[in-house]
Design an enzyme around this catalytic site. Structure first.
Site, PDB file in Angstrom:
ATOM      1  N   ARG A 117       5.100   8.843 -10.913  1.00 45.07           N
ATOM      2  CA  ARG A 117       5.712   8.281 -12.139  1.00 45.07           C
ATOM      3  C   ARG A 117       5.573   6.768 -12.278  1.00 45.07           C
ATOM      4  O   ARG A 117       5.645   6.254 -13.388  1.00 45.07           O
ATOM      5  CB  ARG A 117       7.207   8.629 -12.195  1.00 45.07           C
ATOM      6  CG  ARG A 117       7.460  10.074 -12.554  1.00 45.07           C
ATOM      7  CD  ARG A 117       8.945  10.334 -12.740  1.00 45.07           C
ATOM      8  NE  ARG A 117       9.210  11.770 -12.713  1.00 45.07           N
ATOM      9  CZ  ARG A 117      10.342  12.322 -12.298  1.00 45.07           C
ATOM     10  NH1 ARG A 117      11.331  11.563 -11.876  1.00 45.07           N
ATOM     11  NH2 ARG A 117      10.492  13.635 -12.301  1.00 45.07           N
ATOM     12  N   CYS A 157      14.815  14.624 -15.010  1.00 50.41           N
ATOM     13  CA  CYS A 157      15.445  15.597 -15.927  1.00 50.41           C
ATOM     14  C   CYS A 157      16.720  15.080 -16.605  1.00 50.41           C
ATOM     15  O   CYS A 157      17.056  15.503 -17.701  1.00 50.41           O
ATOM     16  CB  CYS A 157      15.755  16.884 -15.173  1.00 50.41           C
ATOM     17  SG  CYS A 157      16.550  16.605 -13.597  1.00 50.41           S
ATOM     18  N   SER A 188      21.070  23.623 -10.606  1.00 56.88           N
ATOM     19  CA  SER A 188      19.654  24.050 -10.633  1.00 56.88           C
ATOM     20  C   SER A 188      18.716  22.847 -10.540  1.00 56.88           C
ATOM     21  O   SER A 188      17.547  22.995 -10.195  1.00 56.88           O
ATOM     22  CB  SER A 188      19.341  24.852 -11.903  1.00 56.88           C
ATOM     23  OG  SER A 188      19.562  24.053 -13.053  1.00 56.88           O
ATOM     24  N   GLU A 211      18.576   9.362  -7.725  1.00 63.38           N
ATOM     25  CA  GLU A 211      18.723   9.680  -9.149  1.00 63.38           C
ATOM     26  C   GLU A 211      19.163   8.461  -9.979  1.00 63.38           C
ATOM     27  O   GLU A 211      18.679   8.247 -11.089  1.00 63.38           O
ATOM     28  CB  GLU A 211      19.750  10.804  -9.294  1.00 63.38           C
ATOM     29  CG  GLU A 211      19.598  11.632 -10.533  1.00 63.38           C
ATOM     30  CD  GLU A 211      18.497  12.678 -10.441  1.00 63.38           C
ATOM     31  OE1 GLU A 211      17.703  12.663  -9.469  1.00 63.38           O
ATOM     32  OE2 GLU A 211      18.420  13.512 -11.359  1.00 63.38           O
ATOM     33  N   HIS A 252      22.248  19.390 -17.952  1.00 66.66           N
ATOM     34  CA  HIS A 252      22.768  18.090 -17.509  1.00 66.66           C
ATOM     35  C   HIS A 252      23.492  17.417 -18.682  1.00 66.66           C
ATOM     36  O   HIS A 252      22.939  17.297 -19.785  1.00 66.66           O
ATOM     37  CB  HIS A 252      21.625  17.167 -17.083  1.00 66.66           C
ATOM     38  CG  HIS A 252      20.968  17.558 -15.783  1.00 66.66           C
ATOM     39  ND1 HIS A 252      21.459  18.516 -14.937  1.00 66.66           N
ATOM     40  CD2 HIS A 252      19.844  17.060 -15.169  1.00 66.66           C
ATOM     41  CE1 HIS A 252      20.672  18.620 -13.869  1.00 66.66           C
ATOM     42  NE2 HIS A 252      19.680  17.751 -13.994  1.00 66.66           N
TER      43      HIS A 252
HETATM   44  P1  NAP Z   1      12.095  24.128  -5.444  1.00 67.13           P
HETATM   45  O1  NAP Z   1      12.904  25.169  -6.115  1.00 67.13           O
HETATM   46  O2  NAP Z   1      12.492  23.678  -4.086  1.00 67.13           O
HETATM   47  O3  NAP Z   1      10.549  24.640  -5.397  1.00 67.13           O
HETATM   48  C1  NAP Z   1       9.587  23.950  -4.641  1.00 67.13           C
HETATM   49  C2  NAP Z   1       8.194  24.558  -4.780  1.00 67.13           C
HETATM   50  O4  NAP Z   1       7.289  23.771  -3.976  1.00 67.13           O
HETATM   51  C3  NAP Z   1       8.083  26.002  -4.271  1.00 67.13           C
HETATM   52  O5  NAP Z   1       7.151  26.715  -5.040  1.00 67.13           O
HETATM   53  C4  NAP Z   1       7.557  25.812  -2.862  1.00 67.13           C
HETATM   54  O6  NAP Z   1       6.835  26.939  -2.353  1.00 67.13           O
HETATM   55  C5  NAP Z   1       6.621  24.642  -3.052  1.00 67.13           C
HETATM   56  N1  NAP Z   1       6.382  23.955  -1.772  1.00 67.13           N
HETATM   57  C6  NAP Z   1       7.314  23.532  -0.877  1.00 67.13           C
HETATM   58  N2  NAP Z   1       6.709  22.994   0.219  1.00 67.13           N
HETATM   59  C7  NAP Z   1       5.372  23.107  -0.007  1.00 67.13           C
HETATM   60  C8  NAP Z   1       4.220  22.778   0.768  1.00 67.13           C
HETATM   61  N3  NAP Z   1       4.321  22.219   1.973  1.00 67.13           N
HETATM   62  N4  NAP Z   1       3.003  23.034   0.241  1.00 67.13           N
HETATM   63  C9  NAP Z   1       2.867  23.599  -0.980  1.00 67.13           C
HETATM   64  N5  NAP Z   1       3.937  23.955  -1.753  1.00 67.13           N
HETATM   65  C10 NAP Z   1       5.162  23.704  -1.284  1.00 67.13           C
HETATM   66  O7  NAP Z   1      12.014  22.793  -6.323  1.00 67.13           O
HETATM   67  P2  NAP Z   1      12.189  22.633  -7.932  1.00 67.13           P
HETATM   68  O8  NAP Z   1      13.594  22.369  -8.285  1.00 67.13           O
HETATM   69  O9  NAP Z   1      11.468  23.743  -8.584  1.00 67.13           O
HETATM   70  O10 NAP Z   1      11.436  21.255  -8.191  1.00 67.13           O
HETATM   71  C11 NAP Z   1      10.020  21.163  -8.244  1.00 67.13           C
HETATM   72  C12 NAP Z   1       9.643  19.738  -8.635  1.00 67.13           C
HETATM   73  O11 NAP Z   1      10.136  19.462  -9.962  1.00 67.13           O
HETATM   74  C13 NAP Z   1      10.264  18.679  -7.730  1.00 67.13           C
HETATM   75  O12 NAP Z   1       9.332  17.642  -7.544  1.00 67.13           O
HETATM   76  C14 NAP Z   1      11.491  18.221  -8.498  1.00 67.13           C
HETATM   77  O13 NAP Z   1      11.866  16.896  -8.170  1.00 67.13           O
HETATM   78  C15 NAP Z   1      10.993  18.304  -9.936  1.00 67.13           C
HETATM   79  N6  NAP Z   1      12.014  18.521 -10.968  1.00 67.13           N
HETATM   80  C16 NAP Z   1      12.980  19.477 -10.838  1.00 67.13           C
HETATM   81  C17 NAP Z   1      13.896  19.676 -11.865  1.00 67.13           C
HETATM   82  C18 NAP Z   1      14.987  20.711 -11.808  1.00 67.13           C
HETATM   83  O14 NAP Z   1      15.827  20.751 -12.744  1.00 67.13           O
HETATM   84  N7  NAP Z   1      15.033  21.589 -10.784  1.00 67.13           N
HETATM   85  C19 NAP Z   1      13.811  18.920 -13.028  1.00 67.13           C
HETATM   86  C20 NAP Z   1      12.802  17.960 -13.149  1.00 67.13           C
HETATM   87  C21 NAP Z   1      11.913  17.786 -12.123  1.00 67.13           C
HETATM   88  P3  NAP Z   1       7.524  28.059  -1.394  1.00 67.13           P
HETATM   89  O15 NAP Z   1       8.421  28.891  -2.270  1.00 67.13           O
HETATM   90  O16 NAP Z   1       6.366  28.807  -0.867  1.00 67.13           O
HETATM   91  O17 NAP Z   1       8.298  27.304  -0.352  1.00 67.13           O
END
Ligand code: NAP
Length: 360
Positions: A117, A157, A188, A211, A252
């Site tokens: 970013r 987010c 979430s 954050e 949020h």
């Molecule tokens: P999450 O639920 O923890 O999901 C993480 C994902 O990354 C899973 O598919 C996981 O695969 C994969 N991963 C983890 N370690 C890995 C590795 N070593 N190599 C390849 N893949 C790997 O996280 P999330 O909340 O979806 O967030 C994903 C991204 O979006 C983050 O960067 C977060 O900061 C951003 N984000 C999140 C939100 C929100 O509201 N949640 C909003 C805006 C931005 P496995 O299932 O195989 O472990």
């Protein structure tokens, strides 16, 4: 129109699952490739998300049988898709490197991660505000020697609820000088499994790592301008943010106190500006664009996460409780859906913008 094959990396996580859900029946994009960590790689998508699928409906039929790739191996994506939605949660440096490698392999990357970013040639888009920042992409490609690939990111987010309302006022000629923002962020937002239930039930956690810093800096880039082949931040808006994790599943909320410059609008004028606000995604009629990016609710007890987060495909910012402020000029409360507008839906809208503008 022939659909574009897309890949979702981090497809098994909270944001990735939302991409898979939201892209079912998308008029322009088809999920043709999914990838995650090595521990999910090699399994069918259905098997990889078994026990951790968080969406209300089952995984789409078309994606269920796709074999999950290893997101660390770019070659597995090449030839299977034409762009990447990145929803990885892993070490920042690794994400930075991986997203660059996908772009180098001719795959445009639409990222939700914070890793990329802060580069001044990478647009951080809320398309209703700064769609013109995509003009930096030719410079980004040139600087990296990339041909078809590039990186576009989404901001944090928690910003989505208040940045469109603030921008609408600035666009209408009312300079914003200072803001104090207190967020109440859904669980979430921490991914899955996220914050332990014993920390969240009957509780509020007044700390979300990194954050507040992101909430204070990212708006300055979004409001910035392209000059001398880079995005230059607008540092004239000073922001102080308090970010809290609250026991809400999705959505949020932010309480905002705001100070204008010399020119101060009336409360009625502000509501009119918000209600009439429309921008590039609406003009282009992008499939994920909400009809009204800002909805103002007159009820004294709105917005509320459960009642307002899903408004217009969960892509709007719902605002309410506009009133005067004895310290600054105005106060209001706003809300947006963190995993849709703030994550997967926002990423899809970015890709739609770039497609409509001929970058894909
Ligand atoms: P999450 O639920 O923890 O999901 C993480 C994902 O990354 C899973 O598919 C996981 O695969 C994969 N991963 C983890 N370690 C890995 C590795 N070593 N190599 C390849 N893949 C790997 O996280 P999330 O909340 O979806 O967030 C994903 C991204 O979006 C983050 O960067 C977060 O900061 C951003 N984000 C999140 C939100 C929100 O509201 N949640 C909003 C805006 C931005 P496995 O299932 O195989 O472990």
């Amino acid at each position: 129109m022939e659909k574009i094959n897309v890949g979702v990396i981090g497809a098994t996580g909270m944001v990735g699952q939302n991409y898979v859900r939201l892209l079912e029946n998308h008029p322009w994009f088809d999920v043709a490739y999914v990838a995650a960590s090595p521990k999910s790689a090699g399994k069918s998508y259905e098997e990889a998300v078994r026990g951790k699928w968080q969406m209300a409906s089952d995984p789409p039929k078309k994606v269920r049988d796709l074999i999950v790739g290893d997101a660390n191996d770019i070659n597995q994506a090449v030839g299977k898709c034409d762009l990447i939605f990145s929803a990885l949660e892993m070490e920042k440096e690794k994400i930075k490197q991986l997203e660059s490698e996908y772009a180098k392999s001719d795959l445009p990357v639409f990222s939700n991660a914070s890793a990329n970013r802060n580069f001044d040639n990478i647009p951080m888009l809320i398309p209703e505000i700064n769609s013109n920042h995509i003009d930096i992409i030719p410079q980004q490609k040139k600087a990296n020697g990339w041909s078809k690939g590039f990186i576009v990111v989404k901001p944090n987010c928690s910003l989505q609820s208040y940045m469109a309302p603030v921008y609408a006022l600035v666009k209408a000629g009312y300079e914003v000088k200072r803001m104090i923002i207190t967020t109440m962020q859904a669980v979430s937002g921490a991914g899955y499994p996220g914050v332990p239930s014993l920390d969240m039930i009957d509780n509020i956690v007044p700390f979300i790592s990194g954050e507040e810093e992101k909430s204070e800096i990212e708006p300055q880039k979004i409001m910035g301008k392209i000059s001398d082949e880079k995005i230059v931040n607008d540092t004239s808006i000073k922001i102080s943010a308090h970010c809290n994790r609250v026991p809400v599943v999705d959505g949020h909320t932010a309480c905002v106190s705001l100070e204008f410059g010399q020119n101060k609008p009336s409360l009625e004028e502000i509501k009119k500006i918000w209600n009439e606000f429309s921008s590039e995604p609406q003009k282009l009629n992008l499939p994920f664009a909400p009809k009204k990016p800002i909805i103002y609710r007159e009820e004294p007890n709105r917005p509320q996460p459960r009642k307002d987060r899903d408004s217009d495909k969960a892509m709007t910012a719902t605002v309410g409780r506009l009133r005067g402020c004895k310290v600054f000029d105005i106060r209001f409360v706003c809300l947006s859906h963190n995993t849709v507008r703030g994550a997967a839906g926002g990423g899809i809208l970015n890709a739609e913008l770039l497609k409509a503008k001929g970058y894909i």
